[in-house]
Scaffold this motif. Structure first.
Motif, PDB file in Angstrom:
ATOM      1  N   MET A  74       7.050   8.972  -8.521  1.00 24.63           N
ATOM      2  CA  MET A  74       7.119   8.108  -9.701  1.00 24.63           C
ATOM      3  C   MET A  74       7.041   6.634  -9.334  1.00 24.63           C
ATOM      4  SD  MET A  74       9.859   8.090 -12.834  1.00 24.63           S
ATOM      5  CE  MET A  74      11.129   7.289 -11.892  1.00 24.63           C
ATOM      6  N   TRP A  75       7.280   6.274  -8.069  1.00 26.73           N
ATOM      7  CA  TRP A  75       7.166   4.881  -7.672  1.00 26.73           C
ATOM      8  C   TRP A  75       5.724   4.368  -7.758  1.00 26.73           C
ATOM      9  CZ3 TRP A  75      11.364   5.647  -3.572  1.00 26.73           C
ATOM     10  CH2 TRP A  75      12.450   4.795  -3.816  1.00 26.73           C
ATOM     11  N   PHE A  76       4.753   5.271  -7.755  1.00 21.82           N
ATOM     12  CA  PHE A  76       3.353   4.863  -7.795  1.00 21.82           C
ATOM     13  C   PHE A  76       2.861   4.686  -9.236  1.00 21.82           C
ATOM     14  CE2 PHE A  76       3.631   7.261  -3.769  1.00 21.82           C
ATOM     15  CZ  PHE A  76       3.149   6.302  -2.894  1.00 21.82           C
ATOM     16  N   ASP A  77       1.993   3.713  -9.415  1.00 22.02           N
ATOM     17  CA  ASP A  77       1.317   3.514 -10.697  1.00 22.02           C
ATOM     18  C   ASP A  77       0.260   4.615 -10.840  1.00 22.02           C
ATOM     19  OD1 ASP A  77      -0.179   2.669 -12.874  1.00 22.02           O
ATOM     20  OD2 ASP A  77      -0.149   0.553 -12.282  1.00 22.02           O
ATOM     21  N   PRO A  78       0.353   5.473 -11.865  1.00 21.15           N
ATOM     22  CA  PRO A  78      -0.621   6.563 -11.990  1.00 21.15           C
ATOM     23  C   PRO A  78      -2.016   6.098 -12.386  1.00 21.15           C
ATOM     24  CG  PRO A  78       0.841   6.550 -13.880  1.00 21.15           C
ATOM     25  CD  PRO A  78       1.383   5.536 -12.920  1.00 21.15           C
ATOM     26  N   ALA A  79      -2.140   4.868 -12.905  1.00 24.96           N
ATOM     27  CA  ALA A  79      -3.462   4.319 -13.212  1.00 24.96           C
ATOM     28  C   ALA A  79      -4.136   3.898 -11.908  1.00 24.96           C
ATOM     29  CB  ALA A  79      -3.347   3.143 -14.165  1.00 24.96           C
ATOM     30  N   GLN A  80      -5.389   4.226 -11.761  1.00 27.73           N
ATOM     31  CA  GLN A  80      -6.116   3.931 -10.523  1.00 27.73           C
ATOM     32  C   GLN A  80      -6.677   2.505 -10.523  1.00 27.73           C
ATOM     33  OE1 GLN A  80      -6.304   6.218  -7.730  1.00 27.73           O
ATOM     34  NE2 GLN A  80      -4.576   6.784  -9.043  1.00 27.73           N
ATOM     35  N   GLY A  81      -7.022   2.027  -9.318  1.00 26.86           N
ATOM     36  CA  GLY A  81      -7.632   0.716  -9.173  1.00 26.86           C
ATOM     37  C   GLY A  81      -6.651  -0.436  -9.129  1.00 26.86           C
ATOM     38  N   ARG A  82      -5.364  -0.129  -8.913  1.00 25.87           N
ATOM     39  CA  ARG A  82      -4.340  -1.162  -8.848  1.00 25.87           C
ATOM     40  C   ARG A  82      -3.684  -1.131  -7.459  1.00 25.87           C
ATOM     41  NH1 ARG A  82      -1.670   0.140 -14.825  1.00 25.87           N
ATOM     42  NH2 ARG A  82      -3.540  -0.410 -16.030  1.00 25.87           N
ATOM     43  N   PRO A  83      -2.983  -2.226  -7.075  1.00 22.88           N
ATOM     44  CA  PRO A  83      -2.430  -2.275  -5.703  1.00 22.88           C
ATOM     45  C   PRO A  83      -1.487  -1.120  -5.374  1.00 22.88           C
ATOM     46  CG  PRO A  83      -2.385  -4.452  -6.696  1.00 22.88           C
ATOM     47  CD  PRO A  83      -2.794  -3.495  -7.791  1.00 22.88           C
ATOM     48  N   ASN A  84      -0.744  -0.643  -6.385  1.00 23.39           N
ATOM     49  CA  ASN A  84       0.240   0.409  -6.139  1.00 23.39           C
ATOM     50  C   ASN A  84      -0.191   1.734  -6.758  1.00 23.39           C
ATOM     51  OD1 ASN A  84       2.799   1.421  -5.197  1.00 23.39           O
ATOM     52  ND2 ASN A  84       3.572   1.243  -7.277  1.00 23.39           N
ATOM     53  N   SER A  85      -1.490   1.977  -6.867  1.00 22.20           N
ATOM     54  CA  SER A  85      -1.966   3.196  -7.516  1.00 22.20           C
ATOM     55  C   SER A  85      -1.608   4.438  -6.706  1.00 22.20           C
ATOM     56  CB  SER A  85      -3.488   3.138  -7.710  1.00 22.20           C
ATOM     57  OG  SER A  85      -3.827   2.174  -8.674  1.00 22.20           O
ATOM     58  N   LEU A  86      -1.383   5.507  -7.417  1.00 24.03           N
ATOM     59  CA  LEU A  86      -1.057   6.801  -6.824  1.00 24.03           C
ATOM     60  C   LEU A  86      -2.174   7.290  -5.913  1.00 24.03           C
ATOM     61  CD1 LEU A  86       0.765   9.359  -6.787  1.00 24.03           C
ATOM     62  CD2 LEU A  86      -0.517  10.146  -8.791  1.00 24.03           C
TER      63      LEU A  86
END
Length: 522
Positions: free
Chosen positions: A379-391
């Protein structure tokens, strides 16, 4: 306007001064276990190992062997800080396509990510990341511990054999997530009674209800006898990974064998006439440093100006954090609800340790082979792709933890907190309370705070003076809230301080179980 409760009741925690060591933790018995180690001749690291494992048994919904975290260590004899990063990682076999966005608003847990179909990044076996806390403790003990590893785990094994007593607070915590715990048969068997929250031990304390943690006790005994790597290289870890895969998750034996906690150089910086040491990399340490740098440029001559400065600095720091921080999996230098404890021994060595399963009860999945409640670090990861913290697979999690070490004149202090995104707000203000206003540990912990966690509003303790609230409202949308036992509107800190050769400690004043334990003086 303050609530009627806050007008009629005041809560305080006693701060005791001692020349001996001090352990402050979110559970009194965990603090006592650490203090007992100090009495037996152990140092701050030894006490931290014992405290960590005991609190994982007695507060299992916050942390445990299947979690991760970070430690800041002060080596008094060497005059240096050491950072120990035992954060979680995503499994190598994780498939991003298994986490499709639902297009139906935001997730309802700690972070306002886009909602994933079925909330599989929040709850269930797919939300489980590779744990790190046991390896981190093993590494720091190997470098700096004095007492045998098995001795330090003995209290945790004993408490697990006995089973956690379900008092009113434990029952409240379990009741808050009963529906989610009921979805995993092994979690339901451990925490629930016939699919409902457990009956408490009785208002008169004549009855006694305990969780059956015997399987966890067996697993802790294996780690005590075989060492920390038993959870990573041995049959115990293999069984835990198989449990997760049987429930649809990705954690593998290879993930565990490849895991390696990092001993690293801290992020150290000056602030006026103080010095701070925090964890660098994918933690809240850089966010804390950013906020403190902004505050250093501001006028703090009165409390309204100070809290306005805190709010502005935290908003800017969080904007930078959420916009730029993440792990692309390519940088070898990048290092990877929660509990915190702090230790200072009689020689001045200090530990500030934050450890977590992430959400309360983590993934709400129990490994039946080990008895461990598993994390939901994905859950710490952003599930949306293309971002610095993406899953993505095999990536370090962007942790919110922020254990700090501070120095101001003769004062040295080790603070930290639980509370997700609320942690860095608490640490920034409490660091300033000590550095800018000369507060001792008691005053710093009792002083009202605000919370700024990357949203558009400021949450302010309703105990603030009217002029502080008025100043905040001039520039921000402000919501007031009391400090309460449940839920927490603000982070839940624990800390110790050394002033000369005198040690003190304190925990969040509203924490029902939080307390400070002392090493007995000669």
């Amino acid at each position: 306007m303050a609530s009627s409760l806050s007008r009629t009741m005041q809560t305080t925690k006693t701060v005791i001064e001692t020349k001996g060591g001090v352990v402050s933790a979110q559970h009194r018995l965990a603090a006592e276990a650490g203090a007992a180690v100090l009495r037996a001749g152990g140092d701050a690291v030894d006490a931290a190992v014992a405290t960590s494992f005991v609190i994982g048994v007695l507060e299992p919904w916050m942390s445990g062997p299947a979690g991760g975290g970070a430690m800041m260590l002060w080596r008094a004899g060497e005059g240096k800080a050491v950072a120990v990063n035992h954060g979680m990682r995503s499994p190598k076999g994780l498939r991003v396509e298994d986490f499709p966005l639902s297009g139906d608003g935001k997730a309802g847990d700690l972070f306002p990510w886009d909602k994933v179909v079925g909330d599989v990044n929040v709850q269930g076996a797919k939300a489980i990341a590779v744990p790190g806390v046991v390896d981190g403790l093993g590494k720091v003990h190997g470098l700096y511990g004095k007492l045998p590893w098995a001795e330090l785990l003995a209290p945790a094994v004993a408490y697990a054999r006995e089973g956690l007593q379900v008092d009113w607070y434990a029952a409240l915590c379990i009741a808050s997530v009963t529906r989610m715990l009921a979805k995993d048969p092994d979690a339901a068997a451990l925490f629930l009674e016939d699919g409902q929250w457990p009956t408490i031990s009785g208002w008169t304390a004549l009855a006694e209800k305990r969780l059956d943690q015997s399987r966890m006790a067996d697993s802790l005994d294996i780690i005590a006898r075989e060492g920390a790597r038993a959870l990573y290289d041995g049959d115990l870890g293999a069984a835990m990974a198989q449990d997760v895969q049987d429930k649809g998750g990705y954690l593998s034996r290879e993930d565990l064998q490849a895991y390696n906690a990092q001993i690293q150089k801290p992020l150290s910086f000056g602030y006026r006439d103080a010095q701070f040491h925090v964890m660098d990399g994918l933690t809240a340490g850089p966010t804390f440093a950013h906020a403190m740098g902004d505050i250093e440029q501001r006028d703090l001559s009165d409390k309204p100006s100070a809290f306005a400065a805190y709010a502005d600095a935290l908003n800017a720091a969080y904007a930078a954090r959420l916009g730029t921080m993440g792990d692309d999996g390519e940088s070898p230098e990048a290092p990877g609800c929660t509990t915190h404890f702090s230790v200072v021994d009689k020689d001045g060595n200090m530990v500030s340790q934050t450890q977590t399963l992430l959400s309360i009860f983590g993934s709400r999945v129990v490994s039946p082979s080990t008895g461990f409640l598993m994390n939901n670090g994905i859950m710490w990861f952003d599930p949306a792709q293309g971002r610095p913290n993406s899953l993505g697979p095999d990536k370090r999690c962007l942790m919110n933890v922020c254990p700090i070490l501070g120095e101001k004149g003769d004062k040295k202090f080790a603070f930290g907190a639980s509370g997700g995104r609320k942690i860095v707000s608490a640490m920034t203000q409490m660091a300033s309370f000590v550095a800018d206003y000369g507060m001792g540990v008691g005053d710093a912990f009792h002083h009202p705070r605000i919370d700024v966690s990357g949203a558009q509003s400021v949450v302010a303790d309703e105990a603030h003076a009217p002029e502080v609230l008025d100043r905040l409202r001039a520039d921000h949308d402000v919501t007031t809230a009391p400090r309460s036992v449940f839920p927490y509107a603000f982070a839940c800190p624990a800390g110790v301080m050394r002033d000369g050769d005198t040690n003190t400690g304190c925990t969040e004043i509203m924490s029902p179980w939080g307390d400070t334990a002392l090493e007995l003086e000669d």
